[in-house]
Design an enzyme around this catalytic site. Structure first.
Site, mmCIF file in Angstrom:
data_model
loop_
_atom_site.group_PDB
_atom_site.id
_atom_site.type_symbol
_atom_site.label_atom_id
_atom_site.label_comp_id
_atom_site.label_asym_id
_atom_site.label_seq_id
_atom_site.Cartn_x
_atom_site.Cartn_y
_atom_site.Cartn_z
ATOM 1 N N MET A 159 -12.227 4.959 -1.494
ATOM 2 C CA MET A 159 -12.958 5.218 -0.244
ATOM 3 C C MET A 159 -13.588 6.602 -0.373
ATOM 4 S SD MET A 159 -10.407 3.698 2.677
ATOM 5 C CE MET A 159 -8.858 3.463 1.825
ATOM 6 N N HIS A 209 -1.041 -1.071 -4.349
ATOM 7 C CA HIS A 209 -2.379 -0.733 -3.869
ATOM 8 C C HIS A 209 -2.445 0.758 -3.545
ATOM 9 C CE1 HIS A 209 -6.242 -1.693 -1.914
ATOM 10 N NE2 HIS A 209 -5.894 -0.814 -0.987
ATOM 11 N N SER A 227 0.852 -1.191 0.000
ATOM 12 C CA SER A 227 0.000 0.000 0.000
ATOM 13 C C SER A 227 0.885 1.237 0.000
ATOM 14 C CB SER A 227 -0.914 0.002 1.228
ATOM 15 O OG SER A 227 -1.668 1.191 1.275
ATOM 16 N N ASP A 248 -4.848 3.774 -2.062
ATOM 17 C CA ASP A 248 -6.048 4.150 -1.316
ATOM 18 C C ASP A 248 -6.419 5.589 -1.632
ATOM 19 O OD1 ASP A 248 -6.587 1.775 0.256
ATOM 20 O OD2 ASP A 248 -4.734 2.225 1.328
ATOM 21 N N MET A 293 -12.066 -5.827 4.096
ATOM 22 C CA MET A 293 -11.361 -4.944 5.017
ATOM 23 C C MET A 293 -11.283 -5.618 6.392
ATOM 24 S SD MET A 293 -10.434 -2.345 3.270
ATOM 25 C CE MET A 293 -9.797 -1.382 4.666
ATOM 26 N N ASP A 312 -7.222 -6.511 3.155
ATOM 27 C CA ASP A 312 -6.485 -5.292 3.481
ATOM 28 C C ASP A 312 -6.748 -4.907 4.928
ATOM 29 O OD1 ASP A 312 -5.217 -2.849 3.578
ATOM 30 O OD2 ASP A 312 -6.561 -1.841 2.172
ATOM 31 N N MET A 323 -8.922 8.506 -0.679
ATOM 32 C CA MET A 323 -9.851 8.930 0.377
ATOM 33 C C MET A 323 -10.273 10.375 0.147
ATOM 34 S SD MET A 323 -7.731 7.474 3.652
ATOM 35 C CE MET A 323 -6.705 6.011 3.522
ATOM 36 N N HIS A 332 -8.246 1.555 -4.674
ATOM 37 C CA HIS A 332 -9.324 1.334 -3.703
ATOM 38 C C HIS A 332 -9.979 2.687 -3.409
ATOM 39 C CE1 HIS A 332 -10.343 0.401 0.807
ATOM 40 N NE2 HIS A 332 -11.421 0.607 0.079
#
Length: 214
Positions: free
Chosen positions: A67, A32, A7, A34, A136, A174, A36, A65
């Site tokens: 979010m 990966h 990540s 993230d 998750m 994850d 957000m 990913h």
């Protein structure tokens, strides 16, 4: 053998390009990312310009990913960046099946994310067509959290459904993934393991990746 997904949120952003190169040399399979928005989760990570820079630098596939609220708004941009995988939270959209199809039609693998409180039953209607499910094992939005063991039951449940129905999806995990929890997830049927702080804080990245692959 499972695939390991470092990540990048846990990397040193002052030397991101160097960390990407070193992690690739260590044997990482996929990066990966993230994303957000500070609304769906109470944190903000990085935006599209950083993702684009990573896509130009990395030589292995990228897994995004989301979010975020309204994840639909980002799909065209990611498609142009040659992203390989995009996952979204089932709670973040009113039309998960339509979004899944849009991601796939854009040439990317589509994934559904299950928070610790989200049951597998909520996505069973999507399992015949989905490419992967992201379990998750921490609450989304912050790194360095402790592994939530109930997520293992979801891995086992999804693996059983996959075998019983000959589904083709992969199971990604994850949150709190280290040497010990990686072994637990592998045994439960996981295919893809995301690790952030554990990997990037390891003294020997190649050895850490190898241990997690088992």
């Amino acid at each position: 053998m499972v695939k390991i997904l470092p990540s990048l949120l846990a990397s040193d952003f002052a030397k991101l390009g160097e960390d990407i190169r070193k992690m690739e040399e260590a044997g990482a399979d996929i990066f990966h990312l993230d994303i957000m928005d500070g609304q769906f989760v109470p944190n903000i990570s990085y935006g599209l310009p950083v993702v684009e820079a990573i896509s130009r630098t990395a030589s292995i596939p990228l897994d995004v990913h989301l979010m975020t609220h309204e994840p639909e708004q980002f799909i065209d941009e990611f498609s142009r960046m040659d992203i390989s995988m995009v996952s979204f939270h089932i709670e973040a959209t009113n039309h998960p099946h339509r979004l899944m199809q849009r991601i796939q039609e854009s040439g990317m693998k589509a994934g559904i994310v299950l928070n610790p409180h989200t049951p597998v039953s909520l996505i069973e209607h999507l399992l015949p067509e989905i490419d992967f499910i992201l379990i998750m094992t921490v609450n989304p939005g912050f790194g360095g959290q402790k592994f939530i063991g109930s997520g293992v039951l979801k891995i086992e449940q999804l693996d059983a459904l996959r075998q019983e129905n000959d589904y083709g999806y992969e199971i990604e995990v994850d949150g709190g993934i280290n040497d010990e929890t990686a072994g637990i997830c592998r045994a439960a049927g996981a295919d893809l393991l995301v690790s952030g702080s554990h990997l990037f804080k390891s003294e020997d990245w190649k050895a850490a990746v190898s241990r997690m692959k088992g």
